[in-house]
Design an enzyme around this catalytic site. Structure first.
Site, short mmCIF file in Angstrom:
data_model
loop_
_atom_site.label_atom_id
_atom_site.label_comp_id
_atom_site.label_asym_id
_atom_site.label_seq_id
_atom_site.Cartn_x
_atom_site.Cartn_y
_atom_site.Cartn_z
N GLY A 78 0.83 -1.22 0.00
CA GLY A 78 0.00 0.00 0.00
C GLY A 78 0.85 1.25 0.00
N LEU A 79 2.00 1.19 -0.66
CA LEU A 79 2.91 2.34 -0.67
C LEU A 79 2.80 3.14 -1.97
CD1 LEU A 79 6.09 0.72 0.98
CD2 LEU A 79 4.38 2.19 2.05
N GLY A 80 1.70 2.98 -2.66
CA GLY A 80 1.46 3.85 -3.81
C GLY A 80 2.07 3.36 -5.11
N SER A 81 2.13 2.04 -5.30
CA SER A 81 2.75 1.56 -6.54
C SER A 81 1.88 1.90 -7.76
CB SER A 81 3.05 0.06 -6.47
OG SER A 81 1.86 -0.65 -6.26
N SER A 82 0.55 1.89 -7.62
CA SER A 82 -0.30 2.22 -8.78
C SER A 82 -0.09 3.67 -9.20
CB SER A 82 -1.79 2.04 -8.45
OG SER A 82 -2.03 0.77 -7.99
N ALA A 83 0.01 4.57 -8.22
CA ALA A 83 0.23 5.98 -8.55
C ALA A 83 1.60 6.17 -9.19
CB ALA A 83 0.14 6.83 -7.28
N ALA A 84 2.61 5.49 -8.66
CA ALA A 84 3.95 5.62 -9.22
C ALA A 84 3.99 5.10 -10.66
CB ALA A 84 4.97 4.88 -8.35
N ASP A 125 -0.99 10.64 -3.62
CA ASP A 125 0.08 9.69 -3.98
C ASP A 125 0.73 10.08 -5.32
OD1 ASP A 125 -2.36 9.10 -5.12
OD2 ASP A 125 -2.35 6.98 -4.56
#
Ligand code: MEV
Length: 282
Positions: A78-84, A125
């Protein structure tokens, strides 16, 4: 064909979780977990966010022949991989077409992609993935201010449970009231001042208050609470969940020095958490 490649970092929400969906500010940190997107002659089946970014881009600017090779970090945390991924793919497509864009234009494009996919979300994010460092962020990018800070005494513990942001936002909506939003806004504004003064003790206290109100809107879990309690007992200045809750990660601020950090890390491990080695991405 010449390869084009961009990277983008993941994030942690320091303060303001959930309230940032409702027009309130938040404090966000970009962290050293990176996604790298490289153009490829091979077009494979694309993930939801990549496909949505391609679709929106092609509607506006015409077809992109290239595929994308994506090397990322574990999306479980849940560390924002989709946003990255969304940001790195968007940057790659803009470059492929030779279109110059400001950070804000890139943000607006990516935010549209996220809303097309999940219908909700603040976009914090994406801002972390684009601007990096520590950011004061208001819903939808109404305010994006990078704070002059180069490090934070962060410890991150993964609860071992993957949470779904959209589900958690909908669940929390039922319990979010004007008091929650007011408290969150005050905490974030005080947190910004604390960061500018590098007053980690104060920032820790604010994280504890934030956790108390997040608990009330039902987004904490027994496991997160155990990790948070252990971190505080080991001397952390403050600890809270980070993001949507329901699982994912908790964060803590450790007291000065390597010893303080090790004690908090050990306590989180002993309470059953997985410690992630994290620092700011600048
Ligand atoms: C999710 O990581 C954080 C939330 O505030 C949602 C959002 O800001 O998009 C719950």
């Amino acid at each position: 064909m010449r390869k084009i490649s961009f990277t983008a970092p993941g994030k942690l929400l320091l303060l303001g979780d959930h309230a940032v969906v409702y027009g309130k500010p938040s404090l966000v940190a970009a962290i050293n977990k990176f996604v790298t997107v490289t153009t490829s002659d091979n077009r494979v089946k694309e993930s939801t966010f990549v496909a949505a970014a391609r679709k929106l881009f092609e509607q506006k600017y015409g077809p992109i022949k290239s595929g994308f090779k994506i090397v990322g970090f574990d999306s479980r945390y849940g560390l924002g991989s989709s946003a990255a991924v969304t940001v790195a793919v968007a940057k790659t497509m803009f470059k492929l077409k030779g279109i110059r864009s400001t950070n804000k234009q890139l943000f607006d494009f990516c935010y549209r992609v996220v809303l097309n996919v999940q219908g909700l979300g603040s976009g914090f994010d994406l801002a972390a993935a684009i601007w990096r460092g520590v950011i004061y962020f208001v819903t939808g990018g109404k305010k994006i201010e990078r704070l002059p800070v180069k490090q934070l005494p962060l410890v991150v513990g993964y609860s071992g449970v993957k949470a779904d942001t959209a589900t958690m936002v909908k669940k929390a909506a039922k319990l979010i009231d004007s008091n929650f939003l007011k408290v969150s806004q005050t905490i974030v504004n005080q947190g910004k001042a604390a960061i500018l003064k590098k007053d980690w003790k104060k920032l820790g206290e604010l994280m504890n208050i934030n956790q108390a109100v997040l608990r009330k809107i039902g987004v904490s879990t027994g496991k997160l609470e155990r990790l948070i309690k252990a971190a505080l007992a080991a001397g952390a200045y403050g600890a809270k969940l980070s993001g949507a809750g329901g699982g994912d990660c908790m964060i803590a601020l450790h007291p000065d020095g390597i010893q303080g950090k090790l004690l908090v890390e050990r306590a989180i491990k002993q309470a059953g958490g997985e410690v992630l080695k994290v620092k700011l991405a600048l």
